[in-house]
Design an enzyme around this catalytic site. Structure first.
Site, PDB file in Angstrom:
ATOM      1  N   ASP A  73       2.288   0.045  -5.630  1.00  0.00           N
ATOM      2  CA  ASP A  73       0.810  -0.204  -4.637  1.00  0.00           C
ATOM      3  C   ASP A  73       0.498   1.150  -5.192  1.00  0.00           C
ATOM      4  OD1 ASP A  73      -1.610  -0.116  -3.555  1.00  0.00           O
ATOM      5  OD2 ASP A  73      -0.894  -2.753  -4.016  1.00  0.00           O
ATOM      6  N   SER A  92      -6.469  -2.608  -4.320  1.00  0.00           N
ATOM      7  CA  SER A  92      -4.763  -3.562  -5.225  1.00  0.00           C
ATOM      8  C   SER A  92      -5.638  -5.345  -5.363  1.00  0.00           C
ATOM      9  CB  SER A  92      -4.370  -3.465  -3.533  1.00  0.00           C
ATOM     10  OG  SER A  92      -3.406  -2.931  -3.838  1.00  0.00           O
ATOM     11  N   ASP A 116      -0.728 -10.554  -0.100  1.00  0.00           N
ATOM     12  CA  ASP A 116      -1.432 -10.241   0.390  1.00  0.00           C
ATOM     13  C   ASP A 116      -1.354  -9.185  -0.812  1.00  0.00           C
ATOM     14  OD1 ASP A 116      -2.377  -7.633   1.085  1.00  0.00           O
ATOM     15  OD2 ASP A 116      -0.678  -6.229   0.707  1.00  0.00           O
ATOM     16  N   THR A 160      -2.038  -7.888  -3.834  1.00  0.00           N
ATOM     17  CA  THR A 160      -0.706  -8.051  -5.430  1.00  0.00           C
ATOM     18  C   THR A 160       0.177  -9.356  -5.315  1.00  0.00           C
ATOM     19  OG1 THR A 160      -0.971  -5.294  -4.891  1.00  0.00           O
ATOM     20  CG2 THR A 160       0.594  -7.135  -6.441  1.00  0.00           C
ATOM     21  N   GLU A 219       6.583  -5.575  -5.776  1.00  0.00           N
ATOM     22  CA  GLU A 219       5.914  -4.526  -5.909  1.00  0.00           C
ATOM     23  C   GLU A 219       6.774  -4.372  -4.105  1.00  0.00           C
ATOM     24  OE1 GLU A 219       1.775  -4.840  -4.032  1.00  0.00           O
ATOM     25  OE2 GLU A 219       2.802  -5.743  -3.090  1.00  0.00           O
ATOM     26  N   HIS A 268      -2.100   5.859   2.329  1.00  0.00           N
ATOM     27  CA  HIS A 268      -3.220   5.797   3.180  1.00  0.00           C
ATOM     28  C   HIS A 268      -3.356   7.034   4.701  1.00  0.00           C
ATOM     29  CE1 HIS A 268      -5.905   3.054   1.110  1.00  0.00           C
ATOM     30  NE2 HIS A 268      -4.657   2.295   0.683  1.00  0.00           N
ATOM     31  N   ASP A 273      -0.900   0.539  -9.758  1.00  0.00           N
ATOM     32  CA  ASP A 273      -2.516  -0.399  -9.486  1.00  0.00           C
ATOM     33  C   ASP A 273      -3.721   0.653  -8.970  1.00  0.00           C
ATOM     34  OD1 ASP A 273      -1.713  -0.219  -7.537  1.00  0.00           O
ATOM     35  OD2 ASP A 273      -2.409  -2.113  -6.042  1.00  0.00           O
ATOM     36  N   HIS A 274      -3.668   1.306  -8.943  1.00  0.00           N
ATOM     37  CA  HIS A 274      -3.873   2.554  -9.075  1.00  0.00           C
ATOM     38  C   HIS A 274      -3.555   3.496  -7.712  1.00  0.00           C
ATOM     39  CE1 HIS A 274      -4.645   1.548  -4.431  1.00  0.00           C
ATOM     40  NE2 HIS A 274      -4.301   0.000  -4.749  1.00  0.00           N
ATOM     41  N   HIS A 297      -7.992   4.759  -1.793  1.00  0.00           N
ATOM     42  CA  HIS A 297      -7.966   5.036  -3.035  1.00  0.00           C
ATOM     43  C   HIS A 297      -8.858   6.248  -3.739  1.00  0.00           C
ATOM     44  CE1 HIS A 297      -6.939   0.385  -2.511  1.00  0.00           C
ATOM     45  NE2 HIS A 297      -6.160   1.287  -1.543  1.00  0.00           N
TER      46      HIS A 297
END
Ligand SMILES: [Zn+2]
Length: 435
Positions: free
Chosen positions: A61, A107, A158, A160, A302, A311, A349-350, A395
């Site tokens: 992630d 996400s 969560d 994902t 994941e 973050h 995913d980003h 992100h």
């Protein structure tokens, strides 16, 4: 185009053909070494050589190219190579969602694009922009008779894992996501954090309420006792490393933390990356259980810490989480070497944090409006150091690298849209047909 359509529609024939193929091959290993049935030479366009019995879909992630490079430089250095960079095919995928208000994905939308091949709004889990459920890769695998699993260091409910096994308009509805995992998509193996969503307030479960390392954590489930529900449905429930190691049975639920399996904080403020069960061990157990299914399996793995620590501009922990991811990729590749009809892919995913790797320079970006300079960090195998510059706490919108190996992997090379990743994996899992 015609050939493609033919293979998609030849589902019934394909199942029979796949079943016949399985009969001819030794159990537990569809493709032996030297047998290129599971390989993807020749571009993967031929018949019968690009069908994946097993899929190990590995997501970091928030894992952008600079995050992969950060982990490489910090752990193996300029001449080193990460396991995640050693796969045969490489490309990149766009990360865009279809959010009406935000340019950059979250996400939930990111995972929905991978899981269902549909771009949706941020916060959506397994539903399209109109809120309609969209089928997922995990569900397609289950419908094809394969075993399925979700493994994460995040909460199992969560964004994902949820996007692979649930359908809710709002990612925050995590007890409903848990309920849908049990009663809807029914993965055989579910391992990760997030126990607080499985027990109602007042019932702490195995992980105590309000622990010292994060007093805000406490049970908050809205669907009664879902662990009991899981056990009633045949799941073996475990809550620690020992329990997981000892667990038998073909359906397994492991919840190894109240929330995430780490403490995502700024550096020096109680930040911690010490999962009760390392990602690689959860994945090894999942592979043990799932690989008993002769129809094969679909496993989502994941690592959530890359995103969460990025973050918080915390490169030290981002590196740790990235290393844990890479160890897990090495395990998957080892499995793939013994089971060549397995597609392994690694993707983000980003990206998160706008991570830039810079020379150490005290003159760089001082003063008003300075971004978060983190480090310096040692460049492994050298006397050099580098600084990590975080340009956002959120992100970012760039494409992320994707690496893949095994049947169908060639279709993941080159420039992809995030929805193409779904299409390529689904196609790799389709039963072998006549085309
Ligand atoms: Zn994030």
């Amino acid at each position: 185009m015609q050939a493609r359509r033919g293979r998609f529609s030849a589902r019934t024939t394909g199942v029979a053909a796949a079943a016949a193929l399985v009969m001819l091959l030794p159990l537990g290993g569809g493709g032996e070494r030297g047998d290129d049935r599971g390989g993807d030479r020749g571009g993967g366009q031929g018949h019968g050589n690009d069908r994946a019995r097993n899929v190990i879909f590995i997501q970091g992630d928030g894992l952008g190219l600079s995050h992969r490079e950060l982990v490489r430089l910090a752990t193996v250095g300029k001449d080193g190579q990460l396991a995640m960079d050693s796969l045969e095919h490489a490309g990149w995928t766009t990360t865009d969602s279809a959010d009406p208000e935000e340019a950059v994905t979250d996400s939930a939308a990111g995972a929905t694009a991978f899981a269902s091949g549909v771009r949706t709004y941020n916060g959506a889990v397994g539903v399209d922009v109109d809120g309609n459920p969209v089928p997922t890769l995990l569900e397609a695998a289950r419908d094809a008779g394969k075993a399925t699993g979700l493994v994460t260091t995040a909460q199992v409910t969560d964004a994902t894992p949820a996007a692979f096994g649930a359908h809710v308009p709002d990612r925050g509805d995590q007890s409903e996501i848990a309920r849908q995992l049990l009663e809807g998509s029914r993965p055989d193996v579910v391992l990760g954090g997030g126990e607080d969503w499985w027990y109602p307030a007042g019932d702490p479960g195995a992980w105590e309420d309000n622990p010292a390392k994060d007093p805000t954590e406490q049970s908050k489930g809205t669907k009664r006792n879902l662990v009991e529900r899981a056990q009633g449905l045949g799941y073996t429930y475990v809550s620690d490393a020992e329990g997981l190691a000892d667990a038998r049975g073909r359906k397994l639920l492991g919840l190894f933390a109240n929330e995430e399996m780490f403490e995502q904080r700024n550096e020096g403020e109680g930040d911690l990356y010490e999962p009760e069960v390392p990602l690689v061990d959860m994945t090894a157990k999942a592979l043990d259980v799932l690989s008993r299914d002769r129809d094969g399996f679909f496993l989502l793995v994941e690592e959530e810490g890359v995103d969460e620590f990025a973050h918080r501009s915390n490169a030290t922990r981002t590196i740790q989480a990235g290393q844990a991811l890479d160890e897990t990729v090495a395990l998957a590749l080892d499995f793939q070497e013994r089971n060549r009809d397995t597609l392994v892919l690694v993707v983000g995913d980003h990206a998160t944090g706008g991570l830039a790797i810079e020379n150490v320079d005290p003159e760089d970006e001082g003063g008003e409006g300075a971004t978060a300079e983190d480090g310096p960090f040692d460049l492994a195998g050298s006397d050099l150091q580098f600084t990590v510059d975080w340009t956002t706490g959120g992100h970012t919108g760039e494409a992320t690298p994707i690496t893949a190996q095994g049947p169908g992997a060639a279709r993941l090379a080159g420039a992809q849209r995030n929805t193409d990743v779904h299409d390529a994996v689904l196609r790799a899992m389709q039963p072998r047909g006549r085309g």
